[in-house]
Design a protein around this motif. Structure first.
Motif, PDB file in Angstrom:
ATOM      1  N   GLY A 102      31.210 -19.065  46.879  1.00 38.55           N
ATOM      2  CA  GLY A 102      32.367 -18.190  47.063  1.00 38.55           C
ATOM      3  C   GLY A 102      32.373 -17.445  48.381  1.00 38.55           C
ATOM      4  N   ALA A 103      31.262 -16.987  48.841  1.00 35.07           N
ATOM      5  CA  ALA A 103      31.233 -16.165  50.052  1.00 35.07           C
ATOM      6  C   ALA A 103      31.534 -16.989  51.295  1.00 35.07           C
ATOM      7  CB  ALA A 103      29.865 -15.500  50.183  1.00 35.07           C
ATOM      8  N   GLY A 104      31.139 -18.226  51.321  1.00 34.67           N
ATOM      9  CA  GLY A 104      31.370 -19.057  52.504  1.00 34.67           C
ATOM     10  C   GLY A 104      30.357 -18.741  53.587  1.00 34.67           C
ATOM     11  N   SER A 105      30.311 -19.576  54.557  1.00 36.86           N
ATOM     12  CA  SER A 105      29.358 -19.358  55.637  1.00 36.86           C
ATOM     13  C   SER A 105      29.958 -18.431  56.689  1.00 36.86           C
ATOM     14  CB  SER A 105      28.978 -20.698  56.269  1.00 36.86           C
ATOM     15  OG  SER A 105      30.097 -21.243  56.933  1.00 36.86           O
ATOM     16  N   ALA A 106      29.107 -17.939  57.575  1.00 34.81           N
ATOM     17  CA  ALA A 106      29.566 -17.034  58.633  1.00 34.81           C
ATOM     18  C   ALA A 106      30.524 -17.748  59.578  1.00 34.81           C
ATOM     19  CB  ALA A 106      28.366 -16.492  59.402  1.00 34.81           C
ATOM     20  N   ALA A 107      30.272 -19.030  59.828  1.00 34.93           N
ATOM     21  CA  ALA A 107      31.146 -19.788  60.723  1.00 34.93           C
ATOM     22  C   ALA A 107      32.552 -19.906  60.141  1.00 34.93           C
ATOM     23  CB  ALA A 107      30.562 -21.174  60.973  1.00 34.93           C
ATOM     24  N   GLU A 108      32.649 -20.115  58.825  1.00 33.14           N
ATOM     25  CA  GLU A 108      33.959 -20.195  58.176  1.00 33.14           C
ATOM     26  C   GLU A 108      34.690 -18.855  58.269  1.00 33.14           C
ATOM     27  OE1 GLU A 108      33.128 -21.438  54.214  1.00 33.14           O
ATOM     28  OE2 GLU A 108      32.734 -23.516  54.773  1.00 33.14           O
ATOM     29  N   LEU A 113      38.846 -15.467  60.745  1.00 30.57           N
ATOM     30  CA  LEU A 113      39.215 -14.257  61.490  1.00 30.57           C
ATOM     31  C   LEU A 113      39.897 -14.605  62.810  1.00 30.57           C
ATOM     32  CD1 LEU A 113      36.077 -12.005  60.910  1.00 30.57           C
ATOM     33  CD2 LEU A 113      38.397 -11.584  60.086  1.00 30.57           C
ATOM     34  N   ALA A 114      39.382 -15.605  63.513  1.00 38.46           N
ATOM     35  CA  ALA A 114      40.003 -16.023  64.779  1.00 38.46           C
ATOM     36  C   ALA A 114      41.422 -16.527  64.549  1.00 38.46           C
ATOM     37  CB  ALA A 114      39.155 -17.096  65.446  1.00 38.46           C
ATOM     38  N   GLU A 115      41.621 -17.227  63.469  1.00 38.36           N
ATOM     39  CA  GLU A 115      42.962 -17.722  63.147  1.00 38.36           C
ATOM     40  C   GLU A 115      43.909 -16.564  62.860  1.00 38.36           C
ATOM     41  OE1 GLU A 115      45.010 -20.358  59.649  1.00 38.36           O
ATOM     42  OE2 GLU A 115      42.966 -20.883  60.251  1.00 38.36           O
ATOM     43  N   LEU A 116      43.421 -15.562  62.130  1.00 43.79           N
ATOM     44  CA  LEU A 116      44.252 -14.385  61.859  1.00 43.79           C
ATOM     45  C   LEU A 116      44.599 -13.652  63.153  1.00 43.79           C
ATOM     46  CD1 LEU A 116      42.539 -12.933  58.643  1.00 43.79           C
ATOM     47  CD2 LEU A 116      44.785 -14.011  58.800  1.00 43.79           C
ATOM     48  N   LYS A 117      43.629 -13.554  64.058  1.00 41.81           N
ATOM     49  CA  LYS A 117      43.875 -12.884  65.335  1.00 41.81           C
ATOM     50  C   LYS A 117      44.887 -13.673  66.176  1.00 41.81           C
ATOM     51  CE  LYS A 117      41.568 -12.917  69.190  1.00 41.81           C
ATOM     52  NZ  LYS A 117      40.593 -13.000  70.191  1.00 41.81           N
ATOM     53  N   VAL A 134      30.702  -9.499  59.803  1.00 43.60           N
ATOM     54  CA  VAL A 134      30.274 -10.830  59.357  1.00 43.60           C
ATOM     55  C   VAL A 134      28.923 -11.192  59.968  1.00 43.60           C
ATOM     56  CG1 VAL A 134      30.800 -13.302  59.543  1.00 43.60           C
ATOM     57  CG2 VAL A 134      32.592 -11.692  58.902  1.00 43.60           C
ATOM     58  N   LEU A 135      28.733 -10.896  61.250  1.00 43.90           N
ATOM     59  CA  LEU A 135      27.505 -11.278  61.919  1.00 43.90           C
ATOM     60  C   LEU A 135      26.308 -10.461  61.438  1.00 43.90           C
ATOM     61  CD1 LEU A 135      28.783 -11.928  65.534  1.00 43.90           C
ATOM     62  CD2 LEU A 135      28.144 -13.605  63.801  1.00 43.90           C
TER      63      LEU A 135
END
Length: 137
Positions: A102-108, A113-117, A134-135
């Motif tokens: 459920g949490a997904g990886s940091a890259a995802e 987030l980049a897509e939202l930006k 995230v990091l």
């Protein structure tokens, strides 16, 4: 020596071999049923400790009668308890999978987030704040 082995094979007719195989099959089936009933005795949460001990003693000391009486008296509940156990196991498995995936990886998360930006839904400051979160997680 070779003749005695050959005679042994001749002295054991095919029908006797089938009868022996049937007896072995029924013996294995009997033990399977016995272990299934013992497992059901311990699985039943509604049965008290004394009830479990009584059924267990009855099934072990008088196995044929004990198993038949148990199947007649509590046979319907065996299936229901087995179904409940399977449902609990399935729910635990699904919960584990949801928790693990459920949490997904940091890259995802970063790509989301980049897509939202890029679409303008979050500002640069919000992007940096979420990225740091995230990091560091």
């Amino acid at each position: 020596m070779k003749d005695s082995m050959l005679n042994l094979a001749v002295d054991y007719p095919l029908l006797n071999m089938f009868w022996t195989m049937l007896m072995i099959f029924l013996w294995v089936l009997w033990f399977f049923l016995l272990f299934r009933i013992i497992g059901d005795i311990f699985r039943d949460d509604e049965l008290s400790g004394w009830g479990k001990a009584g059924w267990l003693i009855f099934v072990i000391l008088v196995p044929f009668l004990g198993v038949f009486v148990y199947v007649i008296a509590r046979g319907r509940g065996m299936g229901e308890r087995e179904l409940k156990q399977a449902q609990r196991n399935e729910e635990q498995f699904r919960s584990y999978v949801r928790q693990s995936a459920g949490a997904g990886s940091a890259a995802e998360e970063l790509s989301r987030l980049a897509e939202l930006k890029n679409r303008g839904e979050i500002t640069e400051a919000e992007f940096q704040q979420a990225k740091n979160k995230v990091l560091t997680a």
